[in-house]
Motif scaffolding. Structure first.
Motif, PDB file in Angstrom:
ATOM      1  N   ILE A  64      -8.606  -2.010 -11.956  1.00 15.95           N
ATOM      2  CA  ILE A  64      -8.315  -3.431 -12.130  1.00 15.95           C
ATOM      3  C   ILE A  64      -6.881  -3.827 -11.380  1.00 15.95           C
ATOM      4  O   ILE A  64      -5.929  -3.105 -11.356  1.00 15.95           O
ATOM      5  N   ILE A  90       3.028  -5.322 -14.228  1.00 18.36           N
ATOM      6  CA  ILE A  90       3.564  -6.499 -14.856  1.00 18.36           C
ATOM      7  C   ILE A  90       2.297  -6.779 -15.844  1.00 18.36           C
ATOM      8  O   ILE A  90       1.282  -7.114 -15.513  1.00 18.36           O
ATOM      9  N   GLY A 115      -4.450  -3.202  -5.379  1.00 21.62           N
ATOM     10  CA  GLY A 115      -3.873  -3.320  -4.201  1.00 21.62           C
ATOM     11  C   GLY A 115      -4.857  -3.677  -2.847  1.00 21.62           C
ATOM     12  O   GLY A 115      -5.622  -4.429  -3.035  1.00 21.62           O
ATOM     13  N   ALA A 173       1.493   1.364 -10.082  1.00 18.65           N
ATOM     14  CA  ALA A 173       2.956   0.446 -10.367  1.00 18.65           C
ATOM     15  C   ALA A 173       3.674   0.942 -11.468  1.00 18.65           C
ATOM     16  O   ALA A 173       3.274   1.710 -12.182  1.00 18.65           O
ATOM     17  N   GLY A 191      -4.056  -1.028 -10.529  1.00 17.86           N
ATOM     18  CA  GLY A 191      -3.191  -1.878  -9.378  1.00 17.86           C
ATOM     19  C   GLY A 191      -4.208  -1.230  -8.284  1.00 17.86           C
ATOM     20  O   GLY A 191      -3.829  -0.600  -7.347  1.00 17.86           O
ATOM     21  N   GLY A 224      -6.806  -1.542  -1.905  1.00 15.92           N
ATOM     22  CA  GLY A 224      -8.036  -0.703  -2.335  1.00 15.92           C
ATOM     23  C   GLY A 224      -8.250   0.614  -1.629  1.00 15.92           C
ATOM     24  O   GLY A 224      -9.375   1.557  -1.832  1.00 15.92           O
ATOM     25  N   TYR A 225      -7.179   1.154  -0.793  1.00 16.24           N
ATOM     26  CA  TYR A 225      -7.029   2.330  -0.182  1.00 16.24           C
ATOM     27  C   TYR A 225      -7.336   3.608  -1.286  1.00 16.24           C
ATOM     28  O   TYR A 225      -8.083   4.301  -1.166  1.00 16.24           O
ATOM     29  N   ILE A 270      -3.612  -9.467  -9.391  1.00 16.24           N
ATOM     30  CA  ILE A 270      -3.812 -10.631  -8.234  1.00 16.24           C
ATOM     31  C   ILE A 270      -5.103 -10.807  -7.654  1.00 16.24           C
ATOM     32  O   ILE A 270      -5.478  -9.792  -7.073  1.00 16.24           O
ATOM     33  N   ILE A 274       0.639  -1.238  -0.031  1.00 14.81           N
ATOM     34  CA  ILE A 274      -0.098  -0.096   0.080  1.00 14.81           C
ATOM     35  C   ILE A 274       0.841   1.124   0.162  1.00 14.81           C
ATOM     36  O   ILE A 274       1.784   1.299   0.623  1.00 14.81           O
TER      37      ILE A 274
HETATM   38  N1  SAM Z   1      -2.955   1.446  -4.687  1.00 14.70           N
HETATM   39  C1  SAM Z   1      -2.735   0.465  -3.932  1.00 14.70           C
HETATM   40  C2  SAM Z   1      -3.345   0.688  -2.651  1.00 14.70           C
HETATM   41  O1  SAM Z   1      -3.753   1.785  -2.340  1.00 14.70           O
HETATM   42  O2  SAM Z   1      -3.033  -0.213  -1.711  1.00 14.70           O
HETATM   43  C3  SAM Z   1      -1.250   0.047  -3.710  1.00 14.70           C
HETATM   44  C4  SAM Z   1      -0.906  -0.664  -5.326  1.00 14.70           C
HETATM   45  S1  SAM Z   1       0.858  -1.387  -5.384  1.00 14.70           S
HETATM   46  C5  SAM Z   1       1.708  -0.276  -4.994  1.00 14.70           C
HETATM   47  C6  SAM Z   1       0.506  -1.938  -7.010  1.00 14.70           C
HETATM   48  C7  SAM Z   1      -0.618  -3.098  -7.397  1.00 14.70           C
HETATM   49  O3  SAM Z   1      -0.391  -2.966  -8.824  1.00 14.70           O
HETATM   50  C8  SAM Z   1      -0.171  -4.244  -6.911  1.00 14.70           C
HETATM   51  O4  SAM Z   1      -1.369  -4.732  -6.135  1.00 14.70           O
HETATM   52  C9  SAM Z   1       0.045  -5.137  -8.040  1.00 14.70           C
HETATM   53  O5  SAM Z   1      -0.398  -6.426  -7.981  1.00 14.70           O
HETATM   54  C10 SAM Z   1      -0.733  -4.410  -9.185  1.00 14.70           C
HETATM   55  N2  SAM Z   1      -0.235  -4.481 -10.485  1.00 14.70           N
HETATM   56  C11 SAM Z   1       0.945  -4.705 -11.160  1.00 14.70           C
HETATM   57  N3  SAM Z   1       0.806  -4.983 -12.453  1.00 14.70           N
HETATM   58  C12 SAM Z   1      -0.421  -4.805 -12.645  1.00 14.70           C
HETATM   59  C13 SAM Z   1      -1.098  -5.150 -14.032  1.00 14.70           C
HETATM   60  N4  SAM Z   1      -0.706  -5.072 -15.068  1.00 14.70           N
HETATM   61  N5  SAM Z   1      -2.634  -4.991 -13.740  1.00 14.70           N
HETATM   62  C14 SAM Z   1      -3.197  -4.655 -12.535  1.00 14.70           C
HETATM   63  N6  SAM Z   1      -2.523  -4.529 -11.491  1.00 14.70           N
HETATM   64  C15 SAM Z   1      -1.112  -4.703 -11.508  1.00 14.70           C
END
Ligand code: SAM
Length: 206
Positions: free
Chosen positions: A96, A197, A78, A142, A76, A80-81, A99, A51
């Protein structure tokens, strides 16, 4: 968190400050880390993901200059915050996450908090969500090697996108605007995000 991490560092958008004041960040953090929920750094959320630091969430959101009528795409989900911050301010949020377990957990938390204007998808966000485009704003949480043209194409004219661009271990937070269908780019500051990714991001996942 609000005074020392946001106001003292220059965050000004009242809607962003109100959203961050309202949303209980500790509900998005694993139980054994909740005592650190409001600290000035990112935290692990499982699956090797994080997060973002509160200031990063505020700065990215502020740069998008969100309006009540906006439809936003987040790549991303993550924890959800950040999704909750967007949903407080905008009309609709499309989010989107690649994971599945993270997406489902975030959806559960956000539904429990009463949000009804968020649409979730488990997929590769680098290809965007064409069916619901164009979006007024796009936020990528990300780090990408470059700007995915798919996302730029799904941005409305005069729309804004914020995305960390660089190598795997350090990036420049970049603000993109679509003006007369061409791309206007502004580098903001250095940052470190987990890799984006996917088809239009980093290819392997290593
Ligand atoms: N905004 C989130 C939060 O408030 O918790 C933090 C997100 S974290 C820094 C980045 C997220 O991007 C990760 O959960 C990762 O799995 C996701 N991610 C990476 N590549 C992605 C893709 N191609 N499509 C969707 N999600 C992706």
């Amino acid at each position: 968190m609000i005074k020392h991490q946001l106001l003292d560092r220059g965050i000004k958008d009242k809607k962003v400050i109100a959203a961050m004041r309202k949303i209980p960040r500790h509900l998005f953090i694993e139980e054994d880390l909740t005592n650190m929920a409001y600290d000035d750094h990112p935290l692990p959320i499982g699956e090797g993901q994080t997060i973002s630091q509160p200031y990063m969430v505020a700065a990215m959101t502020e740069e998008l200059d969100l309006k009540k009528k906006d439809r936003a795409l987040e790549i991303g989900t993550g924890s959800g915050y950040q999704t909750a911050i967007l949903a407080e301010i905008c009309k609709e949020v499309y989010t989107i996450e690649r994971i599945k377990s993270l997406s489902h957990k975030a959806e559960e938390t956000l539904k429990r908090l009463g949000y009804r204007n968020i649409y979730f998808k488990v997929d590769d966000g680098t290809v965007g969500w064409d069916k619901h485009s164009p979006f007024d704003k796009i936020l990528v949480t990300a780090g990408a090697p470059n700007i995915p043209d798919t996302l730029f194409n799904q941005l409305r004219e005069k729309g804004k996108m914020i995305i960390p661009i660089g190598d795997r271990f350090s990036q420049i937070l970049t603000l993109i605007e679509k003006i007369n269908n061409s791309l206007k780019k502004r580098a903001l500051f250095e940052c470190i995000f987990v890799p984006l990714i996917g088809e239009r991001g980093w290819q392997d996942g290593a």
